[in-house]
Design a protein around this motif. Sequence first.
Motif, PDB file in Angstrom:
ATOM      1  N   GLU A 120      43.296  51.645  31.709  1.00 51.68           N
ATOM      2  CA  GLU A 120      42.955  51.028  30.406  1.00 51.68           C
ATOM      3  C   GLU A 120      41.253  50.784  30.542  1.00 51.68           C
ATOM      4  OE1 GLU A 120      44.034  47.644  27.429  1.00 51.68           O
ATOM      5  OE2 GLU A 120      45.957  48.407  28.391  1.00 51.68           O
ATOM      6  N   ILE A 121      41.106  50.055  31.458  1.00 52.86           N
ATOM      7  CA  ILE A 121      39.765  49.631  31.704  1.00 52.86           C
ATOM      8  C   ILE A 121      38.820  50.978  32.046  1.00 52.86           C
ATOM      9  CG2 ILE A 121      38.213  48.343  33.465  1.00 52.86           C
ATOM     10  CD1 ILE A 121      40.211  46.246  33.499  1.00 52.86           C
ATOM     11  N   LEU A 122      39.366  51.842  32.952  1.00 48.55           N
ATOM     12  CA  LEU A 122      38.565  53.038  33.319  1.00 48.55           C
ATOM     13  C   LEU A 122      38.383  53.939  32.031  1.00 48.55           C
ATOM     14  CD1 LEU A 122      40.114  54.147  36.844  1.00 48.55           C
ATOM     15  CD2 LEU A 122      38.243  52.347  36.257  1.00 48.55           C
ATOM     16  N   ALA A 123      39.682  54.144  31.251  1.00 46.89           N
ATOM     17  CA  ALA A 123      39.439  54.569  29.978  1.00 46.89           C
ATOM     18  C   ALA A 123      38.529  54.489  28.977  1.00 46.89           C
ATOM     19  CB  ALA A 123      40.725  54.907  29.479  1.00 46.89           C
ATOM     20  N   ILE A 148      30.342  41.074  39.937  1.00 48.43           N
ATOM     21  CA  ILE A 148      31.641  41.529  40.437  1.00 48.43           C
ATOM     22  C   ILE A 148      32.666  40.229  40.546  1.00 48.43           C
ATOM     23  CG2 ILE A 148      33.068  42.403  42.519  1.00 48.43           C
ATOM     24  CD1 ILE A 148      30.318  43.612  43.558  1.00 48.43           C
ATOM     25  N   VAL A 149      33.826  40.576  39.598  1.00 44.85           N
ATOM     26  CA  VAL A 149      34.715  39.503  39.416  1.00 44.85           C
ATOM     27  C   VAL A 149      36.082  39.550  39.741  1.00 44.85           C
ATOM     28  CG1 VAL A 149      35.390  39.963  36.993  1.00 44.85           C
ATOM     29  CG2 VAL A 149      35.527  37.730  37.875  1.00 44.85           C
ATOM     30  N   LEU A 150      36.403  38.698  40.540  1.00 45.99           N
ATOM     31  CA  LEU A 150      37.904  38.877  40.923  1.00 45.99           C
ATOM     32  C   LEU A 150      38.854  37.909  39.941  1.00 45.99           C
ATOM     33  CD1 LEU A 150      40.546  39.414  42.908  1.00 45.99           C
ATOM     34  CD2 LEU A 150      39.647  37.031  44.161  1.00 45.99           C
ATOM     35  N   ILE A 151      39.783  38.555  39.558  1.00 46.44           N
ATOM     36  CA  ILE A 151      40.774  37.682  38.683  1.00 46.44           C
ATOM     37  C   ILE A 151      42.200  37.680  39.373  1.00 46.44           C
ATOM     38  CG2 ILE A 151      41.643  37.447  36.308  1.00 46.44           C
ATOM     39  CD1 ILE A 151      39.567  39.456  35.345  1.00 46.44           C
ATOM     40  N   THR A 152      42.360  36.402  39.888  1.00 46.07           N
ATOM     41  CA  THR A 152      43.866  36.281  40.309  1.00 46.07           C
ATOM     42  C   THR A 152      44.816  36.471  39.218  1.00 46.07           C
ATOM     43  OG1 THR A 152      43.988  34.018  40.477  1.00 46.07           O
ATOM     44  CG2 THR A 152      42.830  35.058  42.146  1.00 46.07           C
ATOM     45  N   GLY A 153      45.825  37.344  39.685  1.00 42.89           N
ATOM     46  CA  GLY A 153      47.120  37.340  38.486  1.00 42.89           C
ATOM     47  C   GLY A 153      46.518  38.217  37.322  1.00 42.89           C
ATOM     48  N   SER A 154      45.947  39.419  37.629  1.00 40.06           N
ATOM     49  CA  SER A 154      45.523  39.815  36.241  1.00 40.06           C
ATOM     50  C   SER A 154      46.274  41.085  35.861  1.00 40.06           C
ATOM     51  CB  SER A 154      43.860  40.343  36.347  1.00 40.06           C
ATOM     52  OG  SER A 154      43.665  40.535  37.656  1.00 40.06           O
ATOM     53  N   SER A 155      47.434  41.443  36.362  1.00 35.07           N
ATOM     54  CA  SER A 155      48.360  42.459  36.010  1.00 35.07           C
ATOM     55  C   SER A 155      48.945  42.461  34.778  1.00 35.07           C
ATOM     56  CB  SER A 155      49.399  42.610  36.993  1.00 35.07           C
ATOM     57  OG  SER A 155      50.140  41.554  37.003  1.00 35.07           O
ATOM     58  N   ALA A 171      40.721  40.382  32.301  1.00 34.02           N
ATOM     59  CA  ALA A 171      40.178  41.602  32.806  1.00 34.02           C
ATOM     60  C   ALA A 171      39.557  42.616  31.849  1.00 34.02           C
ATOM     61  CB  ALA A 171      41.321  42.289  33.767  1.00 34.02           C
ATOM     62  N   ARG A 172      40.142  42.807  30.950  1.00 31.69           N
ATOM     63  CA  ARG A 172      39.850  43.637  29.862  1.00 31.69           C
ATOM     64  C   ARG A 172      38.354  43.228  29.244  1.00 31.69           C
ATOM     65  NH1 ARG A 172      44.477  42.952  27.432  1.00 31.69           N
ATOM     66  NH2 ARG A 172      46.148  44.387  28.235  1.00 31.69           N
ATOM     67  N   CYS A 173      38.322  42.182  28.777  1.00 30.99           N
ATOM     68  CA  CYS A 173      37.389  41.223  28.199  1.00 30.99           C
ATOM     69  C   CYS A 173      36.066  41.385  29.127  1.00 30.99           C
ATOM     70  CB  CYS A 173      37.819  39.959  27.998  1.00 30.99           C
ATOM     71  SG  CYS A 173      36.426  39.009  27.022  1.00 30.99           S
ATOM     72  N   LEU A 174      36.307  41.028  30.505  1.00 34.68           N
ATOM     73  CA  LEU A 174      34.881  41.116  31.332  1.00 34.68           C
ATOM     74  C   LEU A 174      34.672  42.447  31.618  1.00 34.68           C
ATOM     75  CD1 LEU A 174      35.893  38.226  33.545  1.00 34.68           C
ATOM     76  CD2 LEU A 174      34.480  38.030  31.688  1.00 34.68           C
ATOM     77  N   ALA A 175      35.593  43.458  31.803  1.00 38.08           N
ATOM     78  CA  ALA A 175      35.069  44.869  31.945  1.00 38.08           C
ATOM     79  C   ALA A 175      34.318  45.192  30.789  1.00 38.08           C
ATOM     80  CB  ALA A 175      36.467  45.803  32.074  1.00 38.08           C
ATOM     81  N   ALA A 176      34.855  44.643  29.463  1.00 35.69           N
ATOM     82  CA  ALA A 176      33.854  45.383  28.579  1.00 35.69           C
ATOM     83  C   ALA A 176      32.481  44.771  28.503  1.00 35.69           C
ATOM     84  CB  ALA A 176      34.627  44.899  27.191  1.00 35.69           C
ATOM     85  N   GLN A 177      32.433  43.646  29.121  1.00 36.38           N
ATOM     86  CA  GLN A 177      31.096  43.097  29.423  1.00 36.38           C
ATOM     87  C   GLN A 177      30.137  43.658  30.538  1.00 36.38           C
ATOM     88  OE1 GLN A 177      29.785  40.290  27.378  1.00 36.38           O
ATOM     89  NE2 GLN A 177      31.594  40.948  26.306  1.00 36.38           N
ATOM     90  N   GLY A 178      30.686  44.510  31.223  1.00 38.59           N
ATOM     91  CA  GLY A 178      30.027  45.133  32.268  1.00 38.59           C
ATOM     92  C   GLY A 178      30.422  44.785  33.669  1.00 38.59           C
ATOM     93  N   TYR A 179      31.298  43.647  33.558  1.00 40.54           N
ATOM     94  CA  TYR A 179      31.533  43.186  35.457  1.00 40.54           C
ATOM     95  C   TYR A 179      32.319  44.170  35.828  1.00 40.54           C
ATOM     96  CZ  TYR A 179      30.931  38.186  33.775  1.00 40.54           C
ATOM     97  OH  TYR A 179      30.439  36.907  33.371  1.00 40.54           O
ATOM     98  N   VAL A 180      32.105  44.210  37.113  1.00 40.21           N
ATOM     99  CA  VAL A 180      33.374  45.028  37.903  1.00 40.21           C
ATOM    100  C   VAL A 180      34.459  44.308  38.207  1.00 40.21           C
ATOM    101  CG1 VAL A 180      33.365  46.309  39.965  1.00 40.21           C
ATOM    102  CG2 VAL A 180      31.294  46.284  39.324  1.00 40.21           C
ATOM    103  N   VAL A 181      35.451  44.597  37.844  1.00 39.54           N
ATOM    104  CA  VAL A 181      36.841  43.536  37.990  1.00 39.54           C
ATOM    105  C   VAL A 181      37.563  44.061  39.175  1.00 39.54           C
ATOM    106  CG1 VAL A 181      38.547  42.799  36.653  1.00 39.54           C
ATOM    107  CG2 VAL A 181      36.606  43.600  35.547  1.00 39.54           C
ATOM    108  N   ALA A 182      37.810  43.076  39.931  1.00 44.67           N
ATOM    109  CA  ALA A 182      38.865  43.304  40.818  1.00 44.67           C
ATOM    110  C   ALA A 182      40.207  42.729  40.459  1.00 44.67           C
ATOM    111  CB  ALA A 182      38.323  42.416  42.179  1.00 44.67           C
ATOM    112  N   GLY A 224      34.931  51.271  31.796  1.00 49.09           N
ATOM    113  CA  GLY A 224      34.760  50.082  32.669  1.00 49.09           C
ATOM    114  C   GLY A 224      34.816  50.326  33.964  1.00 49.09           C
ATOM    115  N   LYS A 225      34.691  49.395  35.022  1.00 47.89           N
ATOM    116  CA  LYS A 225      34.759  49.608  36.316  1.00 47.89           C
ATOM    117  C   LYS A 225      35.790  48.515  36.738  1.00 47.89           C
ATOM    118  CE  LYS A 225      30.443  51.469  37.429  1.00 47.89           C
ATOM    119  NZ  LYS A 225      29.190  51.179  36.867  1.00 47.89           N
TER     120      LYS A 225
END
Length: 248
Positions: free
Chosen positions: A45-48, A3-10, A18-29, A51-52
Amino acid sequence: MKIVLITGSSRGIGAATARCLAAQGYVVAINYKSNHQAAEEIHNEILAAGGKAALFQADISDEQQVVAMFKTIETRLGRITHLVNNAGVLQTQMRVEEMSAERVNWMLTQNVTPYFICAREAIKHMRDASLPVASCAIVNVSSAASYLGGANEYVDYAAAKGAIDSFTKGLSLELAPEGIRVNCVRPGCIYTDIHADGGEPNRVDRVAELLPLKRGGTAQEVANAIKWLLSDDASYATGTFIDLAGGK
Ligand code: NAP
């Protein structure tokens, strides 16, 4: 589960990460301060893509909001195992002789203190996460400005990023006995909206020719390095810096 938190990921580097880590299977905050629409776009985009992810609005320069955000992440996703300290800000270009104490203090409270506070909360989570603590990792997003100096534009920002370099080194040594790795990326001129906030939206195009690689970088190129530093492929790297500045 990672589970990764990425500050300022809008947007910008955070959104690409965020896109890159979600594609690797991380759950992204996905954290953002005010641009809910942009954050929601990344989220969708990640959900589509299968990803999580989940959205967490918080101004990370406010300690109380950071503490509350970590509690909410724990409730909704679980304890974080990885942190990307990414959110950062610029102000209009200016020489040092014109800078007020208010401006310099603001720069430090926006770009330095939040990295400490987010790391502090993240470490508590990592020690009691679902993964062994030695699988947890932090990446700080600094800047090539930390060693180039930002002369005539933003020496205050460069100095704040210099503090992030020292922070990376010191924190990596504090956490090394537990196996928590702390590393840093130092991007140079990357195509994102931050340059508009600095008063020059086309800054990357202006300086591109001056760079050894003769071009600006992309947020994806920075995200790739962050992905590697967080991964087990970088298991023997801590307190290290990857410069992504086109040869500068
Ligand atoms: P950006 O496009 O301007 O995006 C900044 C992000 O940070 C946005 O998601 C913004 O959220 C968020 N943010 C700003 N202040 C925040 C706060 N107080 N609390 C929570 N979120 C906050 O920036 P970027 O270019 O991707 O930069 C990302 C990092 O890379 C920064 O640390 C920057 O200093 C560093 N960097 C960038 C470059 C470059 O050329 N782009 C070069 C070197 C280093 P909202 O949209 O909701 O406000």
